[in-house]
Design an enzyme around this catalytic site. Sequence first.
Site, PDB file in Angstrom:
ATOM      1  N   SER A   1       0.776  18.879  -8.744  1.00  0.00           N
ATOM      2  CA  SER A   1       0.502  19.798  -9.840  1.00  0.00           C
ATOM      3  C   SER A   1      -0.128  21.046  -9.247  1.00  0.00           C
ATOM      4  O   SER A   1      -0.786  20.984  -8.213  1.00  0.00           O
ATOM      5  CB  SER A   1      -0.452  19.170 -10.867  1.00  0.00           C
ATOM      6  N   ASP A  30     -11.085   8.571  -5.769  1.00  0.00           N
ATOM      7  CA  ASP A  30     -11.065   7.122  -5.587  1.00  0.00           C
ATOM      8  C   ASP A  30     -12.007   6.514  -6.627  1.00  0.00           C
ATOM      9  O   ASP A  30     -13.212   6.386  -6.393  1.00  0.00           O
ATOM     10  CB  ASP A  30     -11.519   6.775  -4.165  1.00  0.00           C
ATOM     11  N   GLU A  72      -5.348   0.267  -1.960  1.00  0.00           N
ATOM     12  CA  GLU A  72      -6.126  -0.835  -1.410  1.00  0.00           C
ATOM     13  C   GLU A  72      -5.231  -2.034  -1.139  1.00  0.00           C
ATOM     14  O   GLU A  72      -5.349  -2.706  -0.104  1.00  0.00           O
ATOM     15  CB  GLU A  72      -7.248  -1.215  -2.370  1.00  0.00           C
TER      16      GLU A  72
END
Length: 819
Positions: A253, A325, A189
């Site tokens: 990962s 998010d 952001e």
Amino acid sequence: MRKILIWVAVSLLVIIAVVGAGVLWYRSASQPQIDGQLQLSGLASPVDIVRDKNGIPHIYAASPGDAYFALGFVHAQDRLWQLEMHRRIPAGRIAEILGEKAMPTDRFLRTLGVRRNAEQIYARLAPEARAMLQSYAAGINAYRATRKGPLPPEFVLTGTADPEEWQPADSIAWQTMMAWDLGANWTQELLRMRLAQRLSLTQINEFLAPYPGERPLVTADYTNFYRKLAGVTNELDAVAQIAPPSYVDGMGSNNWALAGSRTSSGKPLLANDPHLGLTAPSLWYLAHLSAPGLNVIGATIPGLPVVVLGRNDRIAWGFTNTAPDVQDLYIERVRRDNPRQYQTPQGWSDFKTRTETIKVKGQADVRLEARETRHGPVISGALPVLDKAPLESKEYVIAFAWTALRPDDLTLQAGLYLNKARNWQEFVNAAKDFGAPQQSIAYADVDGNIGLLAPGRVPIRKKENDLKGLVPAPGWDSRYDWDGFIPFSGLPRQYNPASGQVMTANQKIVDDGYPYFITSEWSLPYRAHRINDLLVVKPKHDLDSFAAIQRDDLSPAVNDLLPILLQVKVDDNRSRQAMELLGKWDGHMAADRPEPLIATAWLRELSRQIFADEVGEDLFKEYWEYRNIQQAMLNVLRNKDGQSRWCLKIASPSAARTAQQASAADSQACQALLPVALRTALDELETRYGEDMREWRWGRAHVAVSSHRPFGKVSGLSRLFNIEVPTSGDTFSVNAGRNSPRDEAAPFANHHGAGLRALYDLGDFENSRFMISTGQSGNVFSPLYANLAERWAKAEYLPMPTAREKVEEGRLGSLRLEP
């Protein structure tokens, strides 16, 4: 004169002998007791701790509580300094031992209130979870009370006294910091807010390229609004510089599981290799806990009383980061005539305030007034607001909303139940308490079932939210408030899919019909596609084929761009030689080859040539390793939607691109940059590694640096405490190793990789394999400090049986703890 020289020589020899003897004594005396017996208060029954030939403790206890106690004890024996850091960091108490340079980070963490929130979480845990935390803390404290010999060298070098008692809330606080590492998307952001000072919304959406095959989220044009808030943006940027680092931008990962129909044994297999920043010692600590109703083995984290990743007698599981998010920044308007109030949809409201006292080594205490709004802590207050700050910096503050900063986050409790789960339903029930960070968990059990579940709190944003959580939102407008969380029943889930396969590698794990928004910033799917290709090419898999996938070093991202690079026309011999090497190369990022280094250096310089003039050199360097910049560069070079205009040079770093310049853009502009970037990259490589490019080696440049905290960057100490080993792979290979392009001193070094690798055989659990990146010990003088590093770099494994007779073979020691 001769006698004087003899006397000096003898004196030097005596000093050297004394120092050497002192070092030898310290090396020996600072090691933990691993044989014999110890009597400790806090135990109900005797516990045996058998350390196998690799130093892995196998704990055999008469009750789970005693097993957790013993885990705390061995964590303290082997990782006492690491525990000290894990206790102090979330509490904002690093300046007490490191001085003024650590004070800004302490201010930030005190502002967040991680440790305070942990105490509130502890009060809400189930009695069994509180008992587990108490037993674990008692084990750490029992070691503190009974240890003999000197403290580890970090305590001596920093002048730190004996560590304080470990409290249950310290464990919860460190679990929150793990969520920070895996979920700090607030910086994205901030990045958009900063880019809005220079770029149009279209340019921002191109630079922060969407997931392949998708369009940017449709949002309001926020650029004009943020250009009016340049002062707030700069202040928030300064705060971001002092915040603890996170690894979301370069995350990587992998986990996957196959059903028995696709394995040689007829039983499921599961693989997992989570990637985080490489540290010395490793974040991970291998351990086995055995007690009635509890037999679990795998990777623990010092500070946490559970096996985070591993298996018990019935199930195995492995994490990757979903990276939702779950953080939003809110611009809060401060009342001009009363700065102790801020604007809400209902009118003006008082900030919640508290005073924090930060102790600073060698200096007076620092007092901090921390403020909080209805959205969360005011992080722009983490640094003092200077009198000369722009007016808007005083009229607005930035509040921080994060799912992990809630007093009802029961994630650590989920770990307790997960360790004891016996089947899919118990696994799902355990995951209901999982709050942060959301993880994509691959599952397999001995009954032949496989599954995938992505538990965690993910906020629901209102339909009228025209910013979609991508940029800081006006806090006084209720359109931007969260509207609850995705229900647990609605989180991504698979169970025994028809494909006989589950797999995640941080890619998009939901289809276009999924009704909820998780994130728009999935990692590029290169690793996921490569793993899938390797899984389907072989009809039946075994642990060896799984191991081969984990060490696969092909870079699909490089292979995507290589055909474009190889079209370039060069006119100097050195560039021709580089092109000849690349033309015969297959894209494997092998440690013993020059081609990976040439390609990576070329792409690094090319990305700078393309984007830095528009974005700004300084800002571009900060975000050089942004995870989707690879996609942005690919879009530009393929001229998607006319994006080759990025290759045109603008008049000055601060000038806006004109419509005339944009319309003149074509692929020839990019073609012109390619040879320039290649020559610049070769100049740099020649300076670093010599003139003969055939002697260049990727592994020499791509050395994995497991960095010590806090001495990893301290001249004279980093060589002693850091662990370095050449590695293959790159950011986008399955065997991932992310470099940091913005690190001018070592732009190709590997700082982020698979600190843990694990393979589970559900047909015979005792065949399962593990490896961590350093060694079990955190004491630099221990033979177990770095003994696994080279084997880890080669993607080798350790067996980790649980049967005691196997564990006893070649053991290093057996210690009995008596009540």
